[in-house]
Design an enzyme around this catalytic site. Sequence first.
Site, mmCIF file in Angstrom:
data_model
loop_
_atom_site.group_PDB
_atom_site.id
_atom_site.type_symbol
_atom_site.label_atom_id
_atom_site.label_comp_id
_atom_site.label_asym_id
_atom_site.label_seq_id
_atom_site.Cartn_x
_atom_site.Cartn_y
_atom_site.Cartn_z
ATOM 1 N N LYS A 161 -121.360 35.427 5.270
ATOM 2 C CA LYS A 161 -121.731 34.834 6.212
ATOM 3 C C LYS A 161 -121.423 33.436 6.580
ATOM 4 C CE LYS A 161 -123.772 31.580 5.530
ATOM 5 N NZ LYS A 161 -123.857 30.346 5.163
ATOM 6 N N GLN A 188 -132.549 32.027 1.267
ATOM 7 C CA GLN A 188 -132.119 33.510 0.724
ATOM 8 C C GLN A 188 -133.351 34.190 -0.075
ATOM 9 O OE1 GLN A 188 -128.845 35.021 2.165
ATOM 10 N NE2 GLN A 188 -128.994 35.791 0.071
ATOM 11 N N ASP A 209 -133.964 33.828 10.379
ATOM 12 C CA ASP A 209 -134.311 35.157 9.759
ATOM 13 C C ASP A 209 -135.323 35.918 10.477
ATOM 14 O OD1 ASP A 209 -132.611 36.135 7.355
ATOM 15 O OD2 ASP A 209 -133.632 34.691 6.361
HETATM 16 N N1 LIG Z 1 -133.459 35.680 3.844
HETATM 17 C C1 LIG Z 1 -132.601 36.612 3.604
HETATM 18 N N2 LIG Z 1 -132.128 37.090 4.621
HETATM 19 C C2 LIG Z 1 -131.161 38.273 4.606
HETATM 20 O O1 LIG Z 1 -130.797 38.872 5.547
HETATM 21 C C3 LIG Z 1 -130.600 38.611 3.191
HETATM 22 C C4 LIG Z 1 -131.414 37.876 1.988
HETATM 23 N N3 LIG Z 1 -132.201 36.871 2.403
HETATM 24 N N4 LIG Z 1 -131.194 38.258 0.821
HETATM 25 C C5 LIG Z 1 -130.171 39.327 0.583
HETATM 26 C C6 LIG Z 1 -130.117 40.234 1.504
HETATM 27 C C7 LIG Z 1 -128.656 41.070 1.457
HETATM 28 N N5 LIG Z 1 -128.321 40.894 2.527
HETATM 29 C C8 LIG Z 1 -126.869 41.498 3.308
HETATM 30 C C9 LIG Z 1 -126.337 41.483 4.276
HETATM 31 C C10 LIG Z 1 -125.073 41.817 4.627
HETATM 32 C C11 LIG Z 1 -124.318 42.556 3.788
HETATM 33 C C12 LIG Z 1 -123.230 43.094 4.270
HETATM 34 O O2 LIG Z 1 -122.481 42.469 4.786
HETATM 35 N N6 LIG Z 1 -122.633 44.220 3.520
HETATM 36 C C13 LIG Z 1 -121.610 44.927 3.569
HETATM 37 C C14 LIG Z 1 -120.445 44.781 2.556
HETATM 38 C C15 LIG Z 1 -121.053 44.760 1.252
HETATM 39 C C16 LIG Z 1 -120.077 44.816 0.103
HETATM 40 O O3 LIG Z 1 -119.070 45.038 0.042
HETATM 41 O O4 LIG Z 1 -120.742 44.419 -1.113
HETATM 42 C C17 LIG Z 1 -121.487 46.336 4.127
HETATM 43 O O5 LIG Z 1 -122.388 46.855 4.084
HETATM 44 O O6 LIG Z 1 -120.632 46.701 4.873
HETATM 45 C C18 LIG Z 1 -125.266 42.567 2.476
HETATM 46 C C19 LIG Z 1 -126.213 42.298 2.255
HETATM 47 C C20 LIG Z 1 -129.044 40.312 3.833
HETATM 48 N N7 LIG Z 1 -130.016 39.658 2.962
#
Ligand SMILES: Nc1nc(=O)c2c([nH]1)NC[C@@H]1CN(c3ccc(C(=O)N[C@@H](CCC(=O)O)C(=O)O)cc3)C=[N+]21
Length: 284
Positions: free
Chosen positions: A50, A94, A117
């Site tokens: 991010k 988060q 969010d």
């Molecule tokens: N207030 C809050 N808002 C959130 O939006 C939030 C949060 N807390 N806590 C954690 C989770 C998790 N999350 C992710 C977002 C993008 C990927 C992401 O970009 N994933 C990539 C790569 C992942 C990798 O390679 O490990 C993919 O799916 O291709 C992962 C996890 C947002 N979260």
Amino acid sequence: MTARIIDGKAVAAGLRQRIAARVAGLGYRPGLRVVRVGDDPASGVYVRNKDKAAKEVGFDSATIALPAETTEAELLAVVAQLNADPAVDGILVQLPLPPQIRAEVVISAVAPEKDADGFHPLNAGRLASGQAGLVPCTPKGVMHLLAASGAVLPGARAVVLGRSNIVGRPMAQLLLAADCTVTIVHSRTRDLPAECRRAEILVAAVGRAEMVRGDWIAEGATVIDVGINRLADGRLVGDVAYAEAAARAEAISPVPGGVGPMTIACLLENTLDAAIARRAPRGG
Ligand SMILES: Nc1nc(=O)c2c([nH]1)NC[C@@H]1CN(c3ccc(C(=O)N[C@@H](CCC(=O)O)C(=O)O)cc3)C=[N+]21
Ligand SMILES: [Mg+2]
């Protein structure tokens, strides 16, 4: 036949490019602050991705890392400071938070106009009543993916698997606003496979690795996999058994490279929209 892949990495890159072009014309850098409490490993990758993406589109982005022992009052004080800071347009706390902190209290303390969010009850209520507001990033990203895939939404039978405040409920609201016929199914639903097989559009957001099997998928369905599950062997898999589902679906989003990158791009989109709304209010 095997399904078309809905390439979230590519769609997200396109969205980030459009955001960067809009930022370049602003004359200021939208400010994003991510507040992290403790060291939840699931949040680590996300915070890094991010911050990188935010800087690439020209945001003023920073992460505020607080110790795991932070009290609820201390976190609320940080949120209040960010609410009052005119350079801050988007705030994200988060999740999950440590057990001494009530997430719902903190979420409600974020200024609704800076709620990147889209988790504040005011924004959830706006979404549920068809009013403009900040929309949760993951469901918003899914809508972008569906548009990019060419799915026809009006009248389509959409099934959302999962009822979290973060994904399932807002997802159902967005699909309903797009004129789908929406069903939410969950852990207490009788005959989950049969309900899912009715879906022309299936959005899986339960957080259980590969729970959705090939025979849960209707021939020709569009499948969006929101799950991000880390297996014991380190592999990252979705909520959908990908190979089985791809044999029946018409289009499917993979994990990784599907919804994840869209969530981050939509966080940037929300922060930019929040900046524009807050800094140039109508009539002001
Ligand atoms: N207030 C809050 N808002 C959130 O939006 C939030 C949060 N807390 N806590 C954690 C989770 C998790 N999350 C992710 C977002 C993008 C990927 C992401 O970009 N994933 C990539 C790569 C992942 C990798 O390679 O490990 C993919 O799916 O291709 C992962 C996890 C947002 N979260
Ligand atoms: Mg808690």
